[in-house]
Design a protein around this motif. Structure first.
Motif, PDB file in Angstrom:
ATOM      1  N   ASP A  63       0.662  -1.298  -0.082  1.00  0.00           N
ATOM      2  CA  ASP A  63      -0.137  -0.164   0.069  1.00  0.00           C
ATOM      3  C   ASP A  63       0.671   1.180  -0.141  1.00  0.00           C
ATOM      4  OD1 ASP A  63      -2.738  -1.117  -0.436  1.00  0.00           O
ATOM      5  OD2 ASP A  63      -2.689  -1.175   2.174  1.00  0.00           O
ATOM      6  N   ALA A  64       2.000   1.304   0.732  1.00  0.00           N
ATOM      7  CA  ALA A  64       2.825   2.485   0.858  1.00  0.00           C
ATOM      8  C   ALA A  64       3.597   2.659  -0.553  1.00  0.00           C
ATOM      9  CB  ALA A  64       3.971   2.096   1.800  1.00  0.00           C
ATOM     10  N   ARG A  65       3.903   1.645  -1.167  1.00  0.00           N
ATOM     11  CA  ARG A  65       4.499   1.786  -2.433  1.00  0.00           C
ATOM     12  C   ARG A  65       3.279   2.078  -3.460  1.00  0.00           C
ATOM     13  NH1 ARG A  65       7.452  -4.186  -2.901  1.00  0.00           N
ATOM     14  NH2 ARG A  65       9.644  -3.677  -2.186  1.00  0.00           N
ATOM     15  N   ALA A  66       2.233   1.653  -3.435  1.00  0.00           N
ATOM     16  CA  ALA A  66       1.115   2.176  -4.441  1.00  0.00           C
ATOM     17  C   ALA A  66       0.919   3.626  -4.222  1.00  0.00           C
ATOM     18  CB  ALA A  66      -0.177   1.298  -4.165  1.00  0.00           C
ATOM     19  N   CYS A  93       4.722   8.270   3.449  1.00  0.00           N
ATOM     20  CA  CYS A  93       4.818   6.745   3.042  1.00  0.00           C
ATOM     21  C   CYS A  93       6.450   6.138   2.943  1.00  0.00           C
ATOM     22  CB  CYS A  93       4.245   6.833   1.671  1.00  0.00           C
ATOM     23  SG  CYS A  93       2.543   7.013   1.474  1.00  0.00           S
ATOM     24  N   GLY A  94       7.261   7.169   2.701  1.00  0.00           N
ATOM     25  CA  GLY A  94       8.702   6.755   2.688  1.00  0.00           C
ATOM     26  C   GLY A  94       9.170   6.261   4.185  1.00  0.00           C
ATOM     27  N   ARG A  95       8.834   7.082   5.308  1.00  0.00           N
ATOM     28  CA  ARG A  95       9.121   6.614   6.387  1.00  0.00           C
ATOM     29  C   ARG A  95       8.333   5.458   6.868  1.00  0.00           C
ATOM     30  NH1 ARG A  95       9.612  10.492  10.355  1.00  0.00           N
ATOM     31  NH2 ARG A  95       9.705   8.718  11.769  1.00  0.00           N
ATOM     32  N   HIS A  96       7.179   5.189   6.271  1.00  0.00           N
ATOM     33  CA  HIS A  96       6.510   3.975   6.575  1.00  0.00           C
ATOM     34  C   HIS A  96       7.380   2.678   6.070  1.00  0.00           C
ATOM     35  CE1 HIS A  96       2.294   5.925   7.402  1.00  0.00           C
ATOM     36  NE2 HIS A  96       3.118   5.985   8.216  1.00  0.00           N
ATOM     37  N   LEU A  97       7.758   2.952   4.712  1.00  0.00           N
ATOM     38  CA  LEU A  97       8.575   1.701   4.200  1.00  0.00           C
ATOM     39  C   LEU A  97       9.782   1.451   4.922  1.00  0.00           C
ATOM     40  CD1 LEU A  97       8.630   2.714   0.345  1.00  0.00           C
ATOM     41  CD2 LEU A  97       7.444   0.663   1.424  1.00  0.00           C
ATOM     42  N   VAL A  98      10.418   2.560   5.728  1.00  0.00           N
ATOM     43  CA  VAL A  98      11.583   2.261   6.450  1.00  0.00           C
ATOM     44  C   VAL A  98      10.958   1.365   7.781  1.00  0.00           C
ATOM     45  CG1 VAL A  98      13.240   3.307   7.928  1.00  0.00           C
ATOM     46  CG2 VAL A  98      13.069   4.017   5.428  1.00  0.00           C
ATOM     47  N   ALA A  99       9.925   1.827   8.431  1.00  0.00           N
ATOM     48  CA  ALA A  99       9.641   1.381   9.558  1.00  0.00           C
ATOM     49  C   ALA A  99       9.082  -0.016   9.316  1.00  0.00           C
ATOM     50  CB  ALA A  99       8.231   2.255  10.235  1.00  0.00           C
ATOM     51  N   LEU A 100       8.696  -0.429   8.330  1.00  0.00           N
ATOM     52  CA  LEU A 100       7.956  -1.779   7.898  1.00  0.00           C
ATOM     53  C   LEU A 100       9.063  -2.842   7.544  1.00  0.00           C
ATOM     54  CD1 LEU A 100       4.856  -0.590   6.019  1.00  0.00           C
ATOM     55  CD2 LEU A 100       4.843  -2.127   8.168  1.00  0.00           C
ATOM     56  N   ALA A 124       1.070  -3.751  -5.515  1.00  0.00           N
ATOM     57  CA  ALA A 124      -0.181  -3.426  -5.725  1.00  0.00           C
ATOM     58  C   ALA A 124      -0.602  -3.000  -7.077  1.00  0.00           C
ATOM     59  CB  ALA A 124      -0.767  -2.651  -4.578  1.00  0.00           C
ATOM     60  N   GLU A 125       0.263  -2.430  -7.602  1.00  0.00           N
ATOM     61  CA  GLU A 125      -0.099  -1.877  -8.759  1.00  0.00           C
ATOM     62  C   GLU A 125       0.747  -2.417 -10.102  1.00  0.00           C
ATOM     63  OE1 GLU A 125      -3.164   0.920  -7.953  1.00  0.00           O
ATOM     64  OE2 GLU A 125      -2.147   0.457 -10.003  1.00  0.00           O
ATOM     65  N   PRO A 126       0.383  -2.765 -11.105  1.00  0.00           N
ATOM     66  CA  PRO A 126       1.328  -3.233 -12.310  1.00  0.00           C
ATOM     67  C   PRO A 126       2.233  -2.113 -12.705  1.00  0.00           C
ATOM     68  CG  PRO A 126      -0.797  -2.689 -13.120  1.00  0.00           C
ATOM     69  CD  PRO A 126      -1.033  -2.461 -11.645  1.00  0.00           C
TER      70      PRO A 126
END
Length: 358
Positions: A63-66, A93-100, A124-126
């Protein structure tokens, strides 16, 4: 095409299939995914299906990537407030990717350095439209309302997964979901549309178990709400106009939240210990001007958010649902005072909470 030969494998000399599968299993193991003792017919260890928490974390990453992709694809907008919020969505969203990202995954060559997840995970997206369709009509670029919708869906997923995950994962997902909820509401307001409907978190299908720390965590959360109500009472006497009205309104919100959390804790069997009466609380410092008032309000919301995040990790069912709702509310109030959204509400280490003087 030459048919593959079938024969007996020589002892001590692994086939190419064995080497490839073994290398893949080692790469997956290095990414923090649990490998079980199950073995394939050819003797190569077979990775277990990722557990519930890992699947939830992957959904949050996708979801963060999308969200990053759709935000980046929005054409430039003239409204400065909307443009600023879109940039904030990307930053959060960038912070979330690091935290996850799993601990230690950043140094693993078999993982995506931006997320720590195994390379090749589905997104999540092509990534692109098929090149075999040159006459296909290109889709219209996404607009800010599309980002709002995507935030709403990602919020619902994160908070639903938080209701079912194990304690530490639930704490992280609730924080991620809270940030997304606040971003969605603020961007929707800036665009002039309704915020996405967010289903109330419940314990339907929840599998997490309440921990022995639930009573103390519930006590801390209720105490924090009552202390915040007292703090806003102080603010109401120092402020004027709309700021005073907001302080009075938020005072009531904290009072109701304390009662709701205490009731949820009682239903869950996590008895809340008696706390000091509100007059026994103290604010961290004098409130001499508007800047000091905003600083105090921000501090109060960060403290309550941290207590609610701890309660999410320690509880389950209806008590966890109440803690999640309180965490989202605290994140929204903090953003209203500061004008910015905290990427991980409740997870930033705040100053030590105020303690009763008597």
């Amino acid at each position: 095409m030459k048919a593959a030969s079938v024969g007996v494998e020589r002892p001590g000399r692994p086939t190419r299939r064995t080497v490839v599968l073994g290398g893949a299993a080692a790469a997956v193991a290095g990414c923090g995914i649990d490998l079980g003792a199950a073995r394939r017919d050819d003797g190569v260890p077979a990775p277990r299906r990722p557990d519930r928490d890992e699947r939830a974390r992957r959904r949050a990453v996708e979801d963060a990537r999308a969200l990053l992709a759709v935000t980046a694809a929005v054409p430039p907008v003239d409204d400065g407030a909307v443009a600023s919020l879109l940039a904030e969505v990307a930053a959060v969203c960038g912070r979330h990717l690091v935290a996850l990202r799993p601990a230690g995954a950043a140094t693993d060559p078999s993982t995506d350095p931006s997320t720590g997840l195994p390379t090749g995970l589905p997104t999540a997206e092509p990534s692109a439209q098929p090149t075999a369709q040159p006459t296909a009509r290109p889709t219209d670029p996404p607009q800010p309302p599309d980002v709002v919708a995507r935030l709403g869906a990602a919020t619902a997923t994160a908070l639903r997964d938080a209701a079912r995950a194990g304690g530490p994962t639930a704490r992280l997902l609730a924080s991620v979901g809270a940030a997304r909820a606040v971003l969605a509401a603020r961007l929707a307001a800036a665009v002039g549309i309704s915020a996405p409907a967010r289903p109330v978190t419940d314990d339907d299908g929840a599998t997490a178990a309440t921990t022995p720390d639930a009573p103390s965590a519930a006590t801390a959360a209720v105490t924090g709400e009552r202390a915040a109500a007292y703090g806003y009472g102080v603010l109401a006497t120092r402020l004027g106009g709309q700021a005073r009205e907001r302080a009075v309104t938020v005072l009531g919100e904290h009072t109701r939240a304390a009662d709701a959390l205490a009731a949820a804790a009682q239903r869950a069997g996590a008895e809340v210990a008696a706390t000091a009466a509100p007059p026994a609380w103290q604010v961290p410092g004098p409130v001499a001007d508007t800047a000091a008032a905003v600083a105090l309000a921000t501090d109060l919301e960060q403290r309550t958010a941290a207590a609610h995040a701890d309660l999410v990790a320690a509880s389950a069912g209806g008590l966890r649902a109440a803690a999640v709702e309180a965490l989202v509310a605290a994140a929204g109030r903090r953003a209203a005072w500061t004008g910015t959204v905290e990427a991980l509400p409740g997870l930033r280490e705040p100053a030590e909470p105020a303690a009763p003087t008597g």
